[in-house]
Design a protein around this motif. Structure first.
Motif, PDB file in Angstrom:
ATOM      1  N   LYS A 252       0.936  -1.342  -0.368  1.00 23.65           N
ATOM      2  CA  LYS A 252       0.072   0.317  -0.155  1.00 23.65           C
ATOM      3  C   LYS A 252       0.682   1.049  -0.295  1.00 23.65           C
ATOM      4  O   LYS A 252       0.560   1.911  -0.694  1.00 23.65           O
ATOM      5  N   HIS A 253       1.517   0.937   0.884  1.00 21.57           N
ATOM      6  CA  HIS A 253       3.012   2.441   1.077  1.00 21.57           C
ATOM      7  C   HIS A 253       3.453   2.274  -0.592  1.00 21.57           C
ATOM      8  O   HIS A 253       3.515   3.399  -1.120  1.00 21.57           O
ATOM      9  N   LEU A 254       4.065   1.648  -0.824  1.00 24.74           N
ATOM     10  CA  LEU A 254       4.853   2.009  -2.784  1.00 24.74           C
ATOM     11  C   LEU A 254       3.515   2.033  -3.800  1.00 24.74           C
ATOM     12  O   LEU A 254       3.617   2.861  -4.455  1.00 24.74           O
ATOM     13  N   GLU A 255       2.362   1.647  -3.088  1.00 30.58           N
ATOM     14  CA  GLU A 255       1.363   2.318  -3.964  1.00 30.58           C
ATOM     15  C   GLU A 255       1.007   3.693  -3.983  1.00 30.58           C
ATOM     16  O   GLU A 255       1.003   4.581  -4.581  1.00 30.58           O
ATOM     17  N   ALA A 256       1.242   4.473  -3.139  1.00 35.83           N
ATOM     18  CA  ALA A 256       1.077   5.772  -2.424  1.00 35.83           C
ATOM     19  C   ALA A 256       2.161   6.274  -3.240  1.00 35.83           C
ATOM     20  O   ALA A 256       1.718   7.383  -3.800  1.00 35.83           O
ATOM     21  N   LEU A 257       3.320   5.884  -3.164  1.00 34.42           N
ATOM     22  CA  LEU A 257       4.335   6.764  -3.877  1.00 34.42           C
ATOM     23  C   LEU A 257       4.216   6.716  -5.349  1.00 34.42           C
ATOM     24  O   LEU A 257       4.403   7.788  -5.600  1.00 34.42           O
ATOM     25  N   ARG A 258       3.779   5.583  -5.534  1.00 38.76           N
ATOM     26  CA  ARG A 258       2.849   5.421  -7.516  1.00 38.76           C
ATOM     27  C   ARG A 258       2.436   6.826  -7.665  1.00 38.76           C
ATOM     28  O   ARG A 258       2.611   7.490  -8.462  1.00 38.76           O
ATOM     29  N   GLN A 259       1.386   6.683  -6.309  1.00 35.44           N
ATOM     30  CA  GLN A 259       0.847   8.017  -6.739  1.00 35.44           C
ATOM     31  C   GLN A 259       1.128   8.784  -6.897  1.00 35.44           C
ATOM     32  O   GLN A 259       0.352  10.356  -7.238  1.00 35.44           O
TER      33      GLN A 259
END
Length: 408
Positions: A252-259
């Motif tokens: 989820k954190h990696l996805e937040a960084l992507r967004q």
């Protein structure tokens, strides 16, 4: 309670052939309902009826050390109610808890024909975990087969220790490296060691399968720590503890960084089109907004084909190209976010890329992995991207990415 888990290299978060059964990209070691650990007990120094019975008894764990055709030492193992045993290897037989196959640089599993020549042992190693806190885990070379036996033949490296007990090494060996200063942003690679059948620690042999063992390292032990690397000669596993994973970025954190990156609307400095990393579910599918980079200088662009170049899916395999921004010549590749959180040593944003594969993660993560020489084949070592196992190139093996902010 989930205790230490391990991660395989080379597949960026998932196996190319899919996750199924005992063949997965990651495993969690959990306290078993019933203890199945074993510990050494009776030693038979000659071919007695009791020794023969221990070998033939499928309910009795044993290790056989063949010294000559006429002399075999058999060590019986007895049940240990305080530990759980987990076995890793290439075999799909029931005693193997985690089935591993060779990892090749492209991230694709070997074909059936290639698997026949695999250098990974069918019963490669076993991990013994304490069932109670602090849940320490120790690794041993070789695993028990379907008859609960381990056989070290005449040609295997073996010896008698000072206390009279036997020990030995497997054909291609089990290598372990413990990181210095833990597995965090200040981590440094440790020294590769070989682990014996009894869990003793040795310096490496001259070659992977040499008859002569290395020197015993009395000051070190076979206990796994957060970030330990386990090499099985064909696949390298990363061991993470539950405590270590608690401080590791999540998916989820990696996805937040992507967004967050995509929300910044970086642009191609030539075409002025907006760039965006594709979702992690589409991590292997080239997107029209895919960021591309010249890895010699780090300038990030959208895909472009100067002078009638080939399609994007072919372009990554082409020769070095010249960056239109600074004229530096080097690989021109699509950028992919590293999707396996367990490989990250911090939770910072995607600012650096491995060269020449283009997998993107934080600066300290690229710096850490670029310093590690991973075993390659039976006698070589080289630094590689943890997400795809591709050998690294260049002075450092990674590059800082230079993004163009939107002009409006």
């Amino acid at each position: 309670t989930i205790v230490p888990s391990q991660e395989t290299h080379g597949c960026n978060g998932s196996l190319p052939s899919g996750e199924r059964g005992r063949r997965k990209s990651r495993f969690a070691l959990c306290r078993r309902n019933k203890a199945n650990g074993v510990k050494p007990s009776t030693v038979h120094t000659s071919c007695t009826p009791q020794a023969a019975k221990a070998i033939s008894n499928k309910e009795q764990h044993s290790i056989s050390y063949t010294l000559s055709r006429a002399h075999t030492v058999v060590v019986e193992y007895t049940h240990d109610s305080n530990t759980d045993m987990f076995q890793i290897g290439r075999s799909t037989e029931n005693p193997i808890d985690f089935v591993v196959t060779d990892t090749v640089p492209s991230g694709q599993s070997l074909t059936d024909a290639q698997t026949i020549q695999s250098t990974i042992s069918r019963f490669a190693c076993r991990i013994i975990c304490q069932r109670n806190p602090p849940y320490s885990a120790r690794i041993y070379a070789a695993g028990f087969d379907s008859s609960k036996n381990i056989f070290l033949g005449e040609k295997a490296a073996k010896w008698r220790m000072h206390d009279g007990h036997m020990d030995g090494l497997t054909t291609n060996g089990v290598l372990v490296m413990h990181p210095r200063q833990g597995f965090a942003q200040d981590s440094r690679p440790g020294v590769w060691r070989e682990i014996s059948v009894c869990g003793n620690v040795f310096t490496l042999r001259e070659t992977r399968s040499a008859q002569q063992r290395g020197k015993m390292v009395d000051s070190e032990c076979n206990q796994l720590v957060d970030g330990s690397l386990i090499d099985l000669c064909g696949a390298t596993l990363l061991w993470r503890t539950a405590e270590g994973l608690a401080h590791t970025p999540t998916v989820k954190h990696l996805e937040a960084l992507r967004q967050e990156f995509n929300a910044g609307r970086p642009q191609c400095p030539v075409g002025f089109n907006t760039l965006a990393f594709p979702s992690m579910r589409r991590k292997d599918v080239l997107d029209e907004k895919q960021p591309w980079a010249y890895l010699r200088c780090g300038h990030v662009h959208g895909y472009h084909s100067w002078g009638g170049r080939r399609a994007p899916e072919v372009e990554a395999e082409c020769q070095d190209r010249e960056c239109p921004m600074c004229r530096a010549q080097g690989p021109y590749v699509p950028l992919w976010l590293g999707c396996e959180p367990a490989f990250y040593v911090d939770a910072e944003g995607p600012t650096h890329a491995f060269v020449p594969c283009g997998h993107v993660c934080s600066e300290k993560t690229t710096a850490y992995w670029s310093q590690i020489s991973l075993p390659h084949g039976t006698h070589a070592f080289h630094a590689a991207c943890p997400f795809c196992i591709h050998p690294l190139r260049g002075d450092t093996g990674f590059v800082r990415l230079i993004f163009q902010s939107p002009l409006d």
